[in-house]
Design a protein around this motif. Structure first.
Motif, mmCIF file in Angstrom:
data_model
loop_
_atom_site.group_PDB
_atom_site.id
_atom_site.type_symbol
_atom_site.label_atom_id
_atom_site.label_comp_id
_atom_site.label_asym_id
_atom_site.label_seq_id
_atom_site.Cartn_x
_atom_site.Cartn_y
_atom_site.Cartn_z
ATOM 1 N N PRO A 156 0.964 -1.353 -0.209
ATOM 2 C CA PRO A 156 -0.138 -0.589 0.232
ATOM 3 C C PRO A 156 1.048 1.182 0.064
ATOM 4 O O PRO A 156 2.225 1.319 0.777
ATOM 5 N N LEU A 209 -14.464 -1.009 -6.196
ATOM 6 C CA LEU A 209 -13.493 -1.440 -5.529
ATOM 7 C C LEU A 209 -13.292 -2.901 -7.124
ATOM 8 O O LEU A 209 -12.477 -2.804 -7.126
ATOM 9 N N ASP A 254 -3.122 -0.105 -5.052
ATOM 10 C CA ASP A 254 -3.127 1.525 -4.620
ATOM 11 C C ASP A 254 -3.757 2.082 -5.566
ATOM 12 O O ASP A 254 -5.232 3.140 -4.883
ATOM 13 N N VAL A 259 -7.562 0.671 -4.270
ATOM 14 C CA VAL A 259 -7.946 2.016 -3.233
ATOM 15 C C VAL A 259 -9.056 3.459 -3.804
ATOM 16 O O VAL A 259 -9.655 3.122 -3.386
#
Length: 366
Positions: free
Chosen positions: A77, A124, A152, A155
């Motif tokens: 992340p 998502l 990333d 997200v």
């Protein structure tokens, strides 16, 4: 297999659009007014998301995996931010990775009236599917990944969908009603609808032929140097199938693209399917020169054929094309020929009288 990707992806996008249009016309009838424009925007958002998932498509695999086996994924992340926290390329990547999903969230709230939880979960999932396509090199069609797949981006996709959903709240309040109302599809179709049908036909024919030729070379049925000749043969075969065989067999006498927007070819006088000899004559006049010019690599000159066909339609009140006039046929809607109604059309039925109840209106005493 990489040679299949470009025509195959384009063919898949066009098939998805054609199926979406066919379902819309089957349920709601013609696309009109602001709801019709929102429907077109919905299709364009889907096309844009599909292009974003695969762009840029390498035309070959030479040197693609030579250095490090392809683009390495970023499963950590915030890896994109940490790698270049103040660079413009990183900022542009973040803006694109989130911004491409904003229209999805907006449409989910504005058109489809979905809640925040369902919308974010759907966003998502879409972002995850996009990253899987990138990680696997378009589902294994490339020997390695040519774009970096990152956690990333998933997200950021969820955040973009949420931002779009919040914007959709304001759109619900300030913009007109986006959901289509079902109406009978009996009126003459506008030129824009006919052009859309022909455009879908052209794309399905061109990219379908390219996909078939590339597939034949990829599986070893044809040598690599025969790819161009195979494309020409596929163009002629699909032109005969789409332009001649299918219209003669279908009740609406239409090619696949025009059938997806529920058009039909009728004879003169009372709306009914055109005689097959008229369909054969019209198809020969319209599609034969286009096919010949494409085979001769004169694609831009082929545009003169539909332009010539459309000139009378731009000036005539009934919007009949040149080859329609010669063949004695006219383009109508499928509903005008078959008499069918959209599935979502509300049909009125008189209420049934209960047992012992009066079915006649009450009289007023004098």
């Amino acid at each position: 297999m990489a040679a299949i990707v470009f025509p195959g992806v384009a063919l898949g996008i066009l098939l998805g659009a054609a199926l979406f249009f066919a379902r819309h016309h089957q349920r709601y009838g013609p696309m009109r007014g602001w709801p019709g424009q929102v429907t077109l925007i919905t299709v364009l958002v889907g096309v844009g998301l599909a292009v974003y998932a695969v762009y840029p498509l390498p035309r070959g695999v030479d040197g693609l995996c030579a250095i490090s086996g392809g683009s390495a994924p970023l499963f950590t992340p915030l890896a994109v931010v940490r790698s270049a926290p103040v660079s413009w390329p990183a900022a542009a990547h973040i803006a694109l990775a989130a911004g491409v999903y904003v229209p999805v969230g907006l449409l989910a709230r504005y058109r489809y009236r979905r809640g925040a939880v369902v919308t974010v979960a759907f966003g998502l999932l879409l972002a995850l599917l996009v990253e899987v396509v990138q990680l696997t090199g378009v589902l294994g069609l490339y020997p390695c990944a040519y774009r970096v797949a990152a956690v990333d981006d998933v997200v950021l996709g969820g955040l973009g969908v949420l931002v779009g959903w919040l914007v959709g709240i304001a759109a619900v309040r300030w913009l007109p009603r986006p959901w289509p109302g079902a109406t009978a599809d009996m009126m003459p179709p506008p030129i824009s609808r006919r052009v859309l049908g022909h455009g879908l036909d052209l794309g399905l024919w061109w990219f379908g032929a390219g996909t078939l030729a590339a597939l034949a070379v990829a599986v070893g049925a044809l040598p690599r140097h025969a790819g161009a000749a195979a494309t020409d043969v596929a163009l002629v075969a699909l032109a005969a199938l789409f332009g001649l065989a299918l219209p003669l067999l279908r009740r609406d006498r239409c090619t696949p693209g025009r059938a997806s927007v529920h058009l039909a070819l009728a004879g003169l006088g009372r709306p009914r399917p055109a005689e097959r000899w008229r369909v054969l004559l019209r198809s020969a006049l319209l599609y034969t020169p286009v096919t010949v010019l494409f085979v001769l690599d004169l694609q831009w000159w082929a545009l003169a054929v539909p332009a010539l066909h459309g000139l009378p339609a731009m000036t005539r009140r009934d919007q009949t094309g040149l080859f329609d006039l010669i063949a004695g046929a006219r383009v109508v809607t499928r509903g005008a020929v078959s008499g069918g109604l959209p599935r979502k059309l509300v049909r009125y039925s008189a209420p049934r009288a209960q047992d012992g109840a009066h079915t006649h209106p009450p009289t007023i005493p004098e």
